[in-house]
Design an enzyme around this catalytic site. Structure first.
Site, PDB file in Angstrom:
ATOM      1  N   CYS A  24       0.817  -1.211   0.000  1.00  0.00           N
ATOM      2  CA  CYS A  24       0.000   0.000   0.000  1.00  0.00           C
ATOM      3  C   CYS A  24       0.855   1.268   0.000  1.00  0.00           C
ATOM      4  O   CYS A  24       1.555   1.551   0.963  1.00  0.00           O
ATOM      5  CB  CYS A  24      -0.917   0.005   1.213  1.00  0.00           C
ATOM      6  SG  CYS A  24      -1.739   1.585   1.437  1.00  0.00           S
TER       7      CYS A  24
ATOM      8  N   CYS B  53      -0.013   4.441   0.077  1.00  0.00           N
ATOM      9  CA  CYS B  53      -0.457   5.574   0.889  1.00  0.00           C
ATOM     10  C   CYS B  53       0.041   5.502   2.331  1.00  0.00           C
ATOM     11  O   CYS B  53       0.324   6.525   2.929  1.00  0.00           O
ATOM     12  CB  CYS B  53      -1.972   5.695   0.854  1.00  0.00           C
ATOM     13  SG  CYS B  53      -2.830   4.160   1.202  1.00  0.00           S
TER      14      CYS B  53
END
Length: 145
Positions: free
Chosen positions: A54, A56
């Site tokens: 991920c 983010c």
């Protein structure tokens, strides 16, 4: 029947993310047996980082862990599992994160085999690396020798 540990992402693309932690001293645990051999029996302070693809949150989690372990007080053991890659090992590690739902990334600090501190994705996502590292080093000061 045993589950099949099929990675969600091409292992070649994930390798640099694995190495971001292993090259600074994290021991990668890739099977439930490896997790069980280390985590519940450890008498050391132990940081477990649930690594993740991920962008983010994980893009700040790995650098924050790197920065935090430079602190004078730090865990004696550094462990990592990789969500979405080594799913069985990750599930087993998370089974020791009593009271916390799975999140990716996630950072757990254990002392004498007991969970004493947790950073969940919600504590990582959108925050600067330095702030995440500060949370970790505060936990290190509280629980590490």
């Amino acid at each position: 029947m045993a589950s099949v540990n099929v990675p969600l992402y091409d292992p070649r693309l994930v390798q640099p993310m694995r190495e971001e932690l292993t090259r600074i001293g994290f021991q990668e645990l890739r099977t439930p047996a490896e997790v069980d051999a280390v985590l519940p029996t450890s008498k050391h302070t132990t940081l477990v980082v649930v690594n993740s693809v991920c962008g983010c949150a994980a893009r700040n989690a790995r650098p924050a862990a790197t920065l935090a372990i430079r602190h004078p007080r730090r865990p004696e053991r550094l462990l990592t599992v990789f969500a979405g890659q080594d799913s069985d090992a990750t599930a087993r590690a998370r089974s020791y994160f009593t009271g916390y739902p799975p999140s990716s990334p996630q950072m757990a600090l254990f002392k004498d085999g007991k969970l004493v501190f947790m950073l969940e994705r919600k504590n990582i996502e959108g925050r600067p690396v330095q702030d995440i590292a500060t949370d970790l080093t505060a936990a290190f000061d509280a629980y590490c020798r």
